[in-house]
Each structure stands twice: as C-alpha cells, then as structure tokens.
Write a protein that holds these residues in place. Structure first.
Motif, mmCIF file in Angstrom:
data_model
loop_
_atom_site.group_PDB
_atom_site.id
_atom_site.type_symbol
_atom_site.label_atom_id
_atom_site.label_comp_id
_atom_site.label_asym_id
_atom_site.label_seq_id
_atom_site.Cartn_x
_atom_site.Cartn_y
_atom_site.Cartn_z
ATOM 1 N N LEU A 51 -19.408 11.619 15.644
ATOM 2 C CA LEU A 51 -19.445 10.363 16.391
ATOM 3 C C LEU A 51 -18.397 9.384 15.873
ATOM 4 N N GLN A 52 -18.172 9.394 14.552
ATOM 5 C CA GLN A 52 -17.159 8.499 13.979
ATOM 6 C C GLN A 52 -15.777 8.898 14.446
ATOM 7 N N GLN A 53 -15.521 10.216 14.501
ATOM 8 C CA GLN A 53 -14.181 10.711 14.847
ATOM 9 C C GLN A 53 -13.897 10.677 16.340
ATOM 10 N N HIS A 54 -14.963 10.636 17.147
ATOM 11 C CA HIS A 54 -14.765 10.679 18.600
ATOM 12 C C HIS A 54 -15.270 9.375 19.206
ATOM 13 N N ARG A 62 -22.990 10.479 23.695
ATOM 14 C CA ARG A 62 -23.362 9.877 22.420
ATOM 15 C C ARG A 62 -24.899 9.707 22.354
ATOM 16 N N THR A 63 -25.469 9.370 23.523
ATOM 17 C CA THR A 63 -26.923 9.208 23.588
ATOM 18 C C THR A 63 -27.632 10.508 23.207
ATOM 19 N N MET A 64 -27.142 11.633 23.718
ATOM 20 C CA MET A 64 -27.778 12.914 23.426
ATOM 21 C C MET A 64 -27.726 13.235 21.938
ATOM 22 N N LEU A 91 -24.003 3.999 11.153
ATOM 23 C CA LEU A 91 -23.603 4.614 12.423
ATOM 24 C C LEU A 91 -24.475 4.085 13.568
ATOM 25 N N ALA A 92 -25.792 4.116 13.363
ATOM 26 C CA ALA A 92 -26.696 3.693 14.433
ATOM 27 C C ALA A 92 -26.503 2.226 14.764
ATOM 28 N N GLN A 108 -30.808 2.160 23.136
ATOM 29 C CA GLN A 108 -32.191 2.446 22.749
ATOM 30 C C GLN A 108 -32.251 3.644 21.811
ATOM 31 N N ALA A 109 -31.416 4.658 22.091
ATOM 32 C CA ALA A 109 -31.380 5.835 21.216
ATOM 33 C C ALA A 109 -30.941 5.443 19.818
#
Length: 1576
Positions: A51-54, A62-64, A91-92, A108-109
């Motif tokens: 997630l950080q790299q993309h 991202r939600t999934m 991250l969150a 929300q996720a």
C-alpha cells in the motif's frame, strides 16, 4: 526462505486484487486472509509495504487489502509486536485521512483496522488519533468515528483519555456546520457517555478507580446545550435521531441541578420526536434513560410532566406490533420500561390514568392498557400491593370483551395477578372462571383468518390452558384458592372443552393436599355451600367422557387420573382396587392413538372397570344413587351421541349390579318414557342398556318391555304416557324400532340357559307384533328401513344366541323357515346395484345363524338362497374413488356376511361335488366382463376353498376328480386387470393344490415347498407391468405342473384353451403363458397328443387375430418341437399346400432357439432329399414328352424351410448350416425348373388365382427360389440378393433358357459380396457334382466356373482346388457341363478392401480402463505405474467439454480404482463416477486428493508436475481444474513433503493463470496461491 516466499505470494495476490471480476476479487481476498492466518507478521508487513509503494492504487482495491488486514489483526492481535503495530497504525491513519472527502468503504475499512489494533495498543492508536484531533481544527469525520468506536471496544483503555478529548471536542461542536459532522459528533458523545457509565459501574475492575462522574459533568452539559438547543431543531431526521440517542446516556452524566433545570424542556422535546419519526425505538430508549436519570436524582418536576408522558407512552404501546419488525418489538420493550419507572415513582397517578382506559371499546387501546397493567403488576409489585381491589374491580368490562386479542391480554393479566396474590381477593373467583371459560373454547374457532394481524400468536385457548396449569402447579398461594373451587367446573356442559386442563390441575392440587393431609377426605361438602358436585356426579361425568378418550387433548387419561386421586371421596372402599385397575387403563391408552384405538374394546374395558367398582362397593343405596345420577345426566349428552350411548351402557351395568327389582323396573320405565326415539344412536344405546340389564334381570326386563308394548302408543291415541300424544306414523315406527332392537339385545345378552325357553314365546312373538301393522285386520308391510333393519338385527341376535347355546343341536326352531323367507324377502327388496343400508348384511348374517339349526332347509330353498344373496352383493356398483369410509366399511361387512353364509352352506356338503356346486354358482361372476364382479367372485371362491381345506377330512384315498377343471378356471385370472382379483386367484390355486395333497393322504399341517412358492409370488401380482404379471403367471404354471396328477393334465389344458378367447386380454395372455409353461414342464408326456394339440392351435389361430395369441401359439409349437421335434415337423408338413398364414406362423415359431432351428432345418433338408424331386407323367397319350410333376413332401419341405428362415431368430442356425442350405436350395431350384404342381394343387391354385386372394403364383421352382433368397437374406448377404434383383438374375434362374445365366450371375454376386462363405459352399457343391440329375451338375459347374472370374479365389487360396475340380469335370457325359468347364478356365476377376473409423480419444481412454481387467500376475506392477501416470489427466478430463471423453474418464477411473490398492479411493470413484449420475467436481476432487495424500504422499511432485502441463490447456474447464487439483493436493499433504514440489515453477505458473481470460481459472489460481503458504 519463509519470509521471501510469503512476501512473494502476497505480492502476486496483491497485484491480482485489481481483477475486474468481483468473484475473482473475493477469492483473492480469501487467499490473502489464508496467507495472513498462517504467517500474520510477514503477510501484514507485505501488505503494508504494498500500500505504501502503490499510492495510486484505486481506493476500492485498497479497501479490500485493508479489510484483509482487519481480519488478520483481529484474530492475531496478541502476536503483533510493537513495531508492526505502529506501522499498521500509521498506514491505517494515513489511508483513513488521505482525502478530506468521505469515501465510506475505504475510510471505514481503515478505521476498523485502527479499532482492531486499539484493543491492545490503545496508547499508540490514541497518540496517532490525537495528532489528527487538534484544537481549533475540525477533524476528519472518521477520526471522530474511530474515537467513538474505540471507546466501545476498549472501555478501560479509552475513558482516561475522554477528559482531554472532550476538552478538545467542545469547541469543535460550534465549528461543525454540516449535518454529517454533527451526526458523528453525536455518535461520539453517545459512545463516550456509555463507556463512562460502564467504567463507573465497574470501578472495582478499572485501572484508575479514582475516576468520578463529576469529572465529565461540565463538559457533557456544555455538549448537551449545543445538541439539545441547536442541533435537535434540525430538519434532518438522521441528525435528530443521533441527537436523541446521545441525550439518553448523557443525561446520567449531567449535574443533578442542571438535569432538574432542563427536564421541563428536555422531556417535551423528546416526546415531540414521536410525531416526527415513524421508527421510534431510539426515542423510547433515550426517554427511558432520561426518566431513570430523573428518578435517580429525585426530580420534582417529573410530576408536572407526568400526564403528557403517560399519554405519549400509552399511544406508543397501543401501536399494533408486527412480529416481522424487530425495531417495533424493541420499541414496545423500551416503552414498558418507561412505564415501570413511572409506576415506581407515581403508582396512583399511573393507575388513575390506565384503569379508566379499560372501559373503552377500542381494541388497541384496551389491549395496550392490559399489556401495561400486566407489566406493572410484575415489575412494580410492591407499589401495586395496596391497589389490588381497585385493579380487580376495573377488569369487569374487559372480561366481557369477545375480541381474541383482548382475551389473550386479559389471560396474561390474570396470570400476573395469580403470581402476586390478586386472586385471593374478593372478585378473584371471577378471574378463575374466566380462565376456565377460555380453556373450554373449541380449538377450531381459534385459527386466525387470512387477514389476521397476528397469525402466529398462540390461541386464546392454548394460552389459557397453559396459564391454568402453571398457576395450579407453580404458585403455591393459589392452592387454597383453586381447591376445591375448580371441581365446580367439572359437570356443567359449557366447560366440557376445559375438562382436560381442569383434571390435570385438580390432580396436582389433590396430590399436594393428599401429601399434606394424610388420610383426610379431600372434599369437605359441609363447607361447600352446596355448589360442589356429588361423588356420584363426578364419577358419572368423568366415566362418560372417558368413552371418547383422545378428544380434548386426551381427556380420557386426565379424567381417569382425577378419579384415581379422588378414590376416597368417591367411596372409601375403592382405594386398593382403583390403584390397580386405573393404571392398567392408562397404560392401554398409551399403547394406542385416536386412529388405532378400538372403540369397542375400550368401552368394554371401561364397563369392566365399572362392574369391578360396583362389585367392590356392595352398597345398594350407593349403587341406586349412582344409577339415578346417570339417568339425570343422560339429557346433558344430546349433542354427544357417543358419550350418551356409552352412558346407557353404564346405566344397564349399574342396574345389573343392584338387587332392588323395583329400582330396576322404575329406572327402565323412566328410560322408555324419556328416550329420544328419533335418533338412531339413542335407540341403539337404549337397546344396549336393556340387553346389559337382562344379564342379571331377564324376567324384569322382558316384563317391562311387554308392559310398554301393550301400551296405547301403537294405537296413536292418548296413552298412559303424555309424551306420546299425537305421534305421527313415523314416530311410532321409531319407537317400534327401538323396542325390537331392545328384544334383540336382550336375546343376545341374556344367559344362554334361560333364553331358549323364551326366544319364541316371549322375544320373537313380541318382535313380530311390533313389526307388523294391521289395518282392518290385514297386515301392512312397513316402508321404514330403520324398522326393517332393527328387525333383521334382532333376528340375527336371537339366532346367534340360539346357535351359541349348549342345547342348540337339540333345539327345534319352528319359526326357522318363516324367518329365512322373511330375510330373503328383505334381501331381494334391496336395489341390486347399490348398497345404502346394512339390511342385506344383517339379513345374510341372520341366515348364517339360521342355516345350521334344525329343521334343515330344502334343496331348492338352499339354491334360491345362494342365488339371491350372490345377486344382491355381486352386482353392487362400486362407488367413486375416494368414497367415504362408512360406505366402504358397509360393503366389506356385507361381503363378509355373504362369505359366512356360503361357508355355512358348504359345511353341510363337504365333498368335491359340494364344492363344485358352489363354484358353479360363482362361475358366471368369475367370468363377468365387469371387474368388480370378478374380484368379488374370486374373493368368495378363495374363502370357500380355504374353508373347505381347513375342514377337510378324508376317510379313504379318493381322487379329486375335478381338480383340472377348477385349476383351469381360476389360474388364468392370475393376470386379471384388477390386482385384487389376481391375488385371490392365486389363493384359489394354492388351496386347490393343498386339497389335492389332502386327497393324496397328506396331513393338514403338511407344508409343501412347491405349493408354498405361490405365496411369495402374490407380491408380483400387485405390479401393474404386464411383463411382470405374465412372468409371475409362468411361475405359477410351473408350480401347477409339478403338482398336477397326470390324468388331470389334458382336462386342464383343454380348459385353458377355452380361456384363450377370454374378453379380458390379460387373462387370455395368462392362459397362453400357462399353457406354454405346462407344455414345457410336462410336454414330454404328450407325444401321442401332438397332432391334436397342433390342430387345436391352428384352429385357435383361425378364430382370432390377437397378436398375443399368435405369439403364444408359436411358443407352444416351439415347446412341443423341443420335446417332440419329428412329430411336430411331420404334423406341420401334413398341412394343406400352399400353407396358409396360420401354418406359416407356426413354422416360424420353430426358429426361436438356434439349436432347435438347426435341427428342424436339418429335418427339412432330409425331407427334401428323401423323395425324388419330381415324377414324370404324360398329360395326353399322344404328347411328345412327359410332364414333370413335383412330389409333395420335398415341395412342402421347401415351403416350410422358407417360412422357418424368414423368422429373424433363425439367423444363427442359418449361418451354421449356410453351405448345406445354399447348395441344397440351389440344386432344388435347378431340378424344379419347368416342373408342375400336382393336379390337386393345380386346381386349388386356379381357384386362388381366380379369387385374387394371393397375387403370388404358387409353383415349385418359384418356391425354391424364394427359399434361396430367404437363406441369403438371413445369412447376411443382402447385397447378393439386391445385385441379383438389379441384374434380373432371379427371373433367369426360374426359366429353362436363362437358368444357366442366372446361376452365373449368382456366383458373381457371391464372389463380390460373400467371399468368406465360398470355401464351405464350394466344398458342399463339389460333393453334388456326381448327381444323377444332369441339370444339377450343370448348375454346380456353372457356379464354380464363374468363381474363377473373381480374385476372391486367390485371396481365399481356393484356386488350386477349384481348378482340380473343374478339370475332373471335363469328361462329364453332359456337353453343357464340359462347356462350362472351359469357360471357367478362361475367367479372371479382382476386388478391393474397405476401411473402418472410430473416435480416437474416447476409445483410447476406454481401452485404458478395459486393460485394468487384464492386469494380473506379472503385469500388475507395470500397469499400476501406468495408472499412476494417467491419474492426473483422467481426473482433469472429467471436466472435458466433450461428453464422451468425460464419460470415458469416469469409466477408466472406476476400472483403475481397485488397482491403486486403496479401498477409500476405489470407493470414492465408485460413489461419485457412476454413469448417468451428476458429478460435484469440487467435492469429488477434494475427497480424491485427501485419500491420495494420505496413502500416497510420495506422488505429490509427480501429480503437481502433470497438473502444470494442463495450465495451458485450450479448454477453460480443464484449465480451471488443473490449479484446483494442485490446491487440493497442497491442502491435504503434510508440509514435510514440500521438497517434491518446485515452488518457483508452480508459483510462476499460477501467477500466469491470474492473467487468464476466464474468470473461473483466475479464481482457482488465486485460491491455490493462498494454500501455498503451507510450504512457506
């Protein structure tokens, strides 16, 4: 290796998250979760890094990933280290606040991840959250949402932060301009308040016990001010609800003085929301919390608001509740909670508001008020204690309401009252009576209608029954209230429906009192004010209702239990006896159900119980008092005829027990005066009463009846009984019926030693006096069927009484003939085609008892009786399907009566002749075209035969001379259209065979194994399939054949031949089957009868065109021929020429079985050659050359041979004798060219031609050519026949000029199309070249010469022998033969081969399966290796798009399973892979891989490698199956076998599959990738 591999799998799956297909996305997420469950730290790290790299990855993807992170964090929170937790938090937090706009799913996720981490790392999460929750800056929506959720998930961790959070938040409330932010702030304040209250309630467990409510009061009040005064006024409904939800818990944290100050505004403000919102649950919940807070601080202003509160809350409780709406149900609970608070605070004000509303007629208002009343009775018991009389008096009007919902509510209120002592007050008895009234409601009236608002609610009756029992058994204080008061409800009719619950409650109450008071009486009549029922009334009532024991939820058992517990109160002497007898009655009821209980047996047990009771109590006064009470209660059961009928029996039993004759006469007189004669059940009950009474008081009973018979009632004048004034004729007939019936029951019940003396003088005399009506001295026959029936019943009972007497044999019944004539008159008067009354049944039963009495009937009277009774029953037309049970029962009873009558008549002549007479009477009905008549006749026949057999006594060994005739009559009916007829027919045959054994000297108890087989065949006759029926008939015939005496065989066959013309085709077919079976089993005895049987068969074929008879006749001839071959052939050859169609049919029958066919063909060939083919004669003395005339036997044999060969079944025999047949017929053709028919046949042929019946001319040569054609066709040489047809060869063969050319063309066609047949044909033909007939030598030489014109002689290596044979013919005396030899030597020919095709793939797979059968011995190991190698392809190709290939794989796997030496695997293959059965491929593959990896883990690498090959299959289903197979193998193998697999190669291949165009393939690839973490 572990870390890098997990990361690699994660990367692959994370890249696949962006798949366009939702199902693939879901599978990828599942695989990620599986990865995280196995290696949480590494997986979470990889996802965080991804997630950080993309950063540009779209938010749905991202939600999934965030959702997968939440799942793993939640389940592995205890395993996370601080660094990983910090990384996830950062991250969150970043994901949650990256964009200011609301993207709910994504944010929300992320928020959920933070909440999950906060359960353990609350400090670090709060540090991050507070960094984004700065003073003066409106925070992100989800920062506030996360803080709210954290306070719920981690109360003890969050509350210490709340002071600083509130300090920061309060200024932000004024900054929030959008409703969305205001809603989230409300949510946060609600959760903060709830967490604070929970924390304060559990200070003993809290980390900081110094926290106090005051610490939050100021901040909460500041927030309250904004929420209530500003935000609650919003037009946005969602915000208003959020505000009110927050105000509830916040009110508990407000300072006391502030709350008191705000209540005058707060309560109206909240109440106003009821009008603004349809869903009011949150309003009611918040209101309840506010009220609790107000009461807790002792608010004085609450009293001012009370009226408006009560009105608003009452309106809410009166809203109809829909069980499908959880929020409405929850709202009701919260509203009731509010009422509880107010009831404890102001009970007087509450009742003053509620109770007047009970007087309204509005259903909802009354139900709602009762609901509140019940609730406060339970929840505010202390406050309501002094209000009990007031509350009880207010229930007056609700008790009168007939509405079901109101009734349910009233019952529930009464239940609550019972638990809190209300029913002990004056007016409590009315409440108890109300409950009992509702228990007495009929159940069927309680079913809610289709428009009911409450269709699933318990009925009023069910609720009342439950309430009464619970109050009786669980509320101790109610015992004194209910006992003995509940006894008063036992006898009144209106409470009959409540008897079961009443008895149950009374039993419990009595047992409690019995335990407390030892031997004291339970009922104290001195204190009862005369309202309690007497012991006699209780006994009579409970005994009467016991007669219908399962009615009303089992009132019989309940009544008996109550009687048992009241035994001392009924009579002191009954204790020991009832303690034994009543449990036995209860056990009897437990053994049966309402459907299985015999009413007659049960009533007899109850009467026995009563008789036993009366014996134990030898007190005439008590017994007389009981009988008086029984008579009094009779009128109560006018609407319950069964109970009334039983009560009559009880009266008779009770009167029989008393010794006071005056009481007996008085009671009987009273019964005769008060009986309701118009009702049949009443008449029956009265008669039974008199009959039972006559057991002990015969003279008094008869005297009382005679007194009544002599009364004025029959003269329709004013008699001594006022009730009979002005009766109509019909009414008088009803009285007569009852009296006649009384006499009958008296005769039946009275002691046998007394009844004989009175039966004619007292009983029957008065019976007929009542029956016959005289007008001007002339007898007039009554038209009342009920009166007739009563007379018949009485005669029947009287006759039965005489028969059962010990002196019956010496009794001379002078009125016997008169009674029989009267009964037959009644029977004949009944309509023959319908059955509506039991008159004929009873009349036949009476005749049954009259027949054995002296004097005996005359023969003509016996015959007339049989004929009349049969005609009266047999012709009755059956009712429509689904006819009522009473009608069916009546017919069965009538049939049984007829059976009894016929058996009583047969008993008088127990000889074969007597049996024959009975069967002759039944024979027209047995053969009736109407099915119902046949089934009845067969049933009667079976019954008579069984009776005859059971009573058979043989004094000397004599023949059963008519056995064959009887068996022939009954056995074809084994295939009748009606199943019942078929079974009865078997029973008849069964009995006949045992009768034969009896006449042979076997004992009655002897059981013959052969005859017993008939019983097992009965089941097969129920089957409607004609094939099954006929097979069963065949088996029956085999049994008959084994037990039939030889002298009876011919008569049996002749009888069965007559059945061939039976109009019932099934029976006709059965006759044919049985005839043939008999011929097969016993035909060896019929040699002398063969011509006769063949002649009969031919005549039967001429009489009918039925196909089944044709087939059966053919089979009969076949069976005869199989035993008497030469005799059958000779008989058929003697048939007139040309053969008619029936004879041809019989000839073809000889082609059924190859060996027989070959023997018959051999015989025919022998008959063809036995005589010369023709004889020469001169038609005229001056003719130049003689005429050739065919001889009859060879001609007939030729025609017969053709007919045999025309049968398709002759093929094998024709192939066996092909050379002999071909040569013989070819030479027969040659020697009949130009031959004429005999003169007799010529004349017949001319007549046939002139009538144009047969367009085909009958002549010797043509018959031979036709036979030759038939042999070629049956031998499979259609091409030869067609070629000859095209070339005109058959016509050439028939003529002298073209015969030689025809033979040449035949040989050419044979060489071209029948080459393999030529060696044996040539060998047979060579043997005939020395024939004395020149034409035959020419024919054979021409045929052989033409063969040299084809290469086939070279292919078959026949050239040398053929040349040698032809060279030997060069010296033949015939020039034609020599010429043909030269032609043959000059001939040359050629030919070409053909090819076949097949489906390669499916055939090769099937072959692989078939090879399994050959893998034994040394080849097993080699074949096992092949099986293992082919296992993966076979499994995968189960998904092959071509169905034949998939089917072949199923077959191959089933065949190979046993060779894998794994029973579980073989069983799985057999279970899942049957042909025609659907296959759940995933389930099957999972099971297969589990067994493979359990038993053969070393195959993992090999199977995976093979699967990899199919990753590139061109078929989507196979491509999807390959990773599926790999995934299941990995799932079930142990991790230590990982070295067998090249993980890099496998991972790369699965990664490529994630790009497959088919979603199903991508899904399976993702699923398998998730499982590979097992090897990490």
């Amino acid at each position: 290796m572990t870390e890098s591999y997990v990361k690699k799998l994660s990367t692959i799956l994370l890249d696949a998250v962006t798949d366009k297909d939702p199902l693939v996305q879901e599978q990828v997420c599942s695989a990620l979760c599986a990865l995280g469950e196995s290696q949480p730290e590494e997986a979470l790290s990889a996802w965080e890094e991804h997630l950080q790299q993309h950063g540009k990855l779209a938010h749905p993807y991202r939600t999934m990933i965030l959702r997968a992170m939440e799942v793993v964090v939640s389940s592995h929170i205890s395993e996370l280290d601080k660094d990983m937790a910090r990384a996830i938090i950062l991250l969150a937090s970043s994901e949650m606040t990256k964009v200011k706009e609301l993207v709910c799913d994504w944010q929300q996720a992320a928020s959920n991840v933070l909440v999950a981490v906060g359960k353990r790392f609350i400090g670090r999460v709060m540090e991050e959250m507070l960094s984004k929750f700065q003073p003066g800056v409106l925070p992100h929506y989800f920062v506030v949402q996360t803080l709210a959720n954290l306070s719920v998930s981690n109360v003890f961790g969050m509350v210490p932060f709340l002071t600083s959070i509130l300090n920061t938040m309060l200024p932000m409330l004024g900054m929030a301009k959008h409703d969305t932010m205001r809603v989230v702030f409300c949510c946060a304040l609600q959760h903060f308040s709830e967490s604070t209250l929970e924390y304060l309630a559990n200070l003993d467990q809290a980390p900081d016990p110094t926290v106090r409510k005051d610490a939050f009061a100021t901040d909460i009040f500041s927030a309250y001010h904004i929420l209530f005064h500003q935000w609650l006024q919003s037009r946005e409904a969602k915000l208003r609800l959020a505000v009110v939800e927050a105000l509830g818990p916040m009110s508990h944290l407000l300072p006391s003085e502030k709350l008191e100050e705000q209540l005058p505004k707060l309560l109206p403000g909240v109440l106003a929301l009821y009008k603004k919102h349809a869903e009011t649950f949150h309003v009611s919940k918040s209101l309840g919390q506010i009220l609790e807070a107000a009461v807790s601080v002792g608010s004085r202003t609450l009293e001012v608001q009370l009226d408006s509160l009560l009105a608003a809350l009452h309106a809410q409780i009166c809203v109809p509740v829909e069980s499908s709406s959880p929020l409405v149900m929850s709202n009701q609970k919260e509203v009731l909670r509010c009422f509880t608070v107010l009831a404890c605070r102001s009970p007087d004000r509450l009742l003053a508001f509620l109770l007047p509303k009970l007087d309204t007629n509005n259903e909802r208002t009354r139900v709602g008020t009762l609901q509140v009343l019940r609730h406060v009775i339970n929840s505010a018991a202390a406050q309501m204690e002094v209000k009990k009389p007031f509350i009880l008096s207010s229930m007056r009007l609700p008790l009168l309401d007939t509405n079901s919902k109101v009734k349910r509510a009233v019952v529930q209120v009464i239940s609550a009252m019972a638990h809190h002592g209300y029913l002990e007050q004056p007016g409590g008895e009315a409440m108890i009576e109300y409950i009992v009234q509702q228990c007495a409601l009929p159940p069927e009236t309680e079913r809610p209608g289709p428009g009911s608002e409450d269709p699933t609610a318990d009925s009023v009756r069910a609720v009342s029954v439950s309430t009464l029992y619970l109050v009786s058994t669980t509320v101790d204080r109610m015992s004194a209230v209910l006992w003995p008061y509940l006894l008063e409800f036992l006898t009144p009719l209106r409470f009959t429906g409540a008897l079961t619950p009443l008895c149950k409650s009374l039993v419990h109450l009595a047992q409690k009192r019995r335990e407390a008071g030892a031997d004291a009486l339970l009922i104290q009549y001195d204190d009862s004010k005369g309202t309690l029922p007497s012991p006699y009334a209780i006994t009579t009532r409970l005994l009467a209702v016991c007669s219908n024991p399962y009615l009303g939820d089992g009132r019989g058992a309940a009544s008996l239990r109550l009687l048992n517990v009241l035994h001392r109160d009924i009579h002191p002497l009954l204790h020991q006896r009832w303690a034994t007898t009543i449990p036995l009655l209860l056990d009897y009821l437990d053994e049966y159900t309402e459907e299985t209980l015999s009413q007659k047996e049960w009533e007899e047990k109850l009467l026995m119980f009563l008789r036993d009771t009366l014996t134990v109590v030898p007190d005439n006064t008590w017994i007389c008092q009981l009988s008086l009470e029984m008579c009094k209660q009779l009128s109560c059961y006018s609407e319950a005829p069964q109970e009334k009928n039983f009560l009559y029996k009880c009266i008779g039993t009770t009167l029989g027990a008393t010794s006071r004759k005056e009481v007996v006469r008085e009671r009987l007189q009273e019964l005769l005066e008060t009986a309701r004669y118009q009702e049949e059940a009443e008449r029956e009950g009265l008669a039974r009463c008199f009959g039972i009474c006559a057991i002990s008081h015969l003279d008094d009973t008869l005297a009382q009846l005679e007194d009544f018979v002599r009364s004025d009632v029959f003269r329709k004048s004013i008699g001594i009984f006022n009730i009979f004034k002005d009766r109509s004729e019909n009414e008088v007939d009803k009285v007569k019926s009852a009296l006649i019936l009384c006499y009958g029951h008296v005769a039946a019940q009275a002691p046998r030693e007394l009844v004989l003396a009175k039966v004619e003088s007292d009983i029957l005399r008065n019976v007929f006096q009542c029956f016959h009506t005289k007008v001007l001295g002339i007898k007039v026959e009554t038209k009342d069927p009920a009166l007739k029936l009563c007379l018949v019943q009485s005669v029947c009972m009287a006759s039965q009484a005489i028969c059962s007497s010990a002196q019956a044999s010496s009794f001379h019944f002078s009125r016997k003939a008169e009674l029989v004539a009267q009964m037959m008159e009644f029977i004949k008067a009944e309509p023959p085609d319908s059955l509506r009354t039991p008159i004929r049944k009873k009349a036949m039963l009476a005749c049954t008892y009259l027949v054995p009495l002296e004097p005996a009937l005359e023969e003509q009277a016996r015959s007339d009786m049989i004929h009349g009774c049969l005609h009266s029953v047999m012709a009755v037309v059956p009712g429509p399907e689904g006819e009522d049970g009473d009608q069916e029962s009546l017919y069965l009873d009538t049939t049984h009566a007829l059976e009894d009558l016929l058996t009583s008549l047969l008993r008088r002549n127990m000889t074969p002749q007597g049996l024959q007479i009975m069967v002759e009477h039944l024979s027209p009905w047995i053969k009736s075209p109407r099915g119902h008549e046949r089934v009845r006749a067969l049933g009667l026949s079976a019954c008579l035969l069984r009776f005859f057999l059971e009573h058979l006594h043989i004094s000397a060994l004599v023949p059963f001379h008519n056995l064959g005739l009887l068996v022939g009559l009954f056995s074809p009916r084994c295939a009748d259209l009606w199943p019942a007829t078929r079974q009865e027919a078997v029973s008849c045959v069964y009995s006949l065979l045992y009768l034969q054994l009896g006449y042979e000297g076997f004992s009655q108890d002897y059981r013959d194994d052969v005859a017993e087989q008939l019983l097992t065949l009965k089941d097969g006759l129920v089957h409607p399939d004609p094939a099954v029926l006929l097979h069963t008939c065949h088996s029956i015939a085999q049994i008959i054949a084994k037990r039939l005496p030889p002298d009876q065989l011919i008569s049996l066959l002749l009888t069965m031949f007559e059945s061939l013309g039976d109009p019932d085709k099934n029976c006709s077919r059965a006759a044919t089957v049985m005839i043939n079976s008999l011929l097969k089993e016993r035909g060896n005895m019929l040699l002398e009868k063969v011509p006769e049987i063949v002649s009969v068969l031919r005549s039967k074929l001429q009489e009918t065109r039925e196909e089944h008879i044709l087939q059966a006749a053919q089979h009969s001839v076949y069976l005869l021929a199989s035993q008497h071959r030469a005799a059958v052939v000779s008989s058929l050859l003697g048939s007139p020429l040309p053969f008619d169609s029936h004879t041809c049919t019989l000839w073809r029958a000889l082609a059924v079985e190859p060996s027989l066919t070959a023997q018959v063909l051999g015989l025919l060939l022998e008959r063809m050659s036995r005589d010369v083919p023709f004889k020469e004669s001169r038609a005229f003395l001056l003719s130049s050359s003689p005429n050739r005339v065919a001889t009859l036997l060879p001609l007939a044999a030729t025609c017969a041979l053709r007919e045999v060969v025309l049968a398709p079944a002759s093929g094998p025999a024709v192939l066996e004798l092909y050379p002999q047949l071909f040569v013989a017929l070819l030479l027969r053709v040659s020697c009949t060219v130009g031959v004429q028919l005999p003169r007799t046949l010529q004349a017949k042929e001319r007549r046939s031609a002139s009538s144009a019946l047969d367009p085909r001319t009958f002549e010797p040569c043509s018959s031979a050519v036709d036979a030759l054609q038939a042999v070629l066709l049956r031998g499979g040489n259609e091409d030869v026949v067609q070629r000859m047809e095209l070339e005109g060869g058959w016509e050439l063969l028939r003529t002298s000029a073209g015969h030689e050319e025809g033979v040449t063309r035949l040989a050419s066609a044979m060489a071209k199309f029948a080459g393999p047949r030529l060696p044996l044909v040539m060998k047979a033909l060579v043997c005939t070249q020395s024939s004395v007939y020149e034409i035959q030598r020419v024919t054979s030489t021409a045929f052989l010469a033409e063969l040299l014109n084809s290469n086939v002689v070279n292919d078959l290596m026949l050239l040398e022998s053929l040349l040698n044979n032809l060279v030997a013919r060069q010296k033949d005396t015939c020039a034609g033969v020599r010429r043909l030899v030269l032609r043959g030597l000059a001939n040359i020919a050629s030919s070409s081969p053909d090819k076949d095709k097949m489906e390669f793939r499916s055939a090769s797979i099937c072959l692989f399966g078939h090879l399994n059968k050959a893998c034994h011995g040394d080849c097993e190991d080699v074949f096992l290796e092949q099986v293992v190698g082919g296992l993966a392809p076979l499994l995968l190709h189960l998904q092959d798009p071509q169905a034949p290939v998939a089917g072949a794989c199923r077959f191959a796997l089933r065949m190979c399973g046993p060779n894998l030496e794994c029973e579980e695997l073989a069983a799985a293959f057999q279970k899942h892979l049957q042909e025609g059965q659907g296959l759940h491929f995933g389930e099957f593959l999972n099971t297969t891989c589990k067994h493979l990896m359990h038993h053969f883990p070393d195959l993992l690498g090999r199977l995976v490698s093979t699967s990899l090959f199919y990753f590139k299959s061109s078929w989507e289903d196979v491509r999807a199956a390959a990773p599926m197979l790999t995934g299941f193998l990995v799932l079930h193998v142990e991790p230590e076998h990982r070295p067998q697999v090249d993980l890099e190669q496998l991972t790369a291949a699965l990664q490529l599959l994630l790009q497959d165009p088919a979603p199903a393939v991508r899904m399976k690839a993702a699923e398998t990738l998730g499982r590979l973490v097992k090897f990490a």
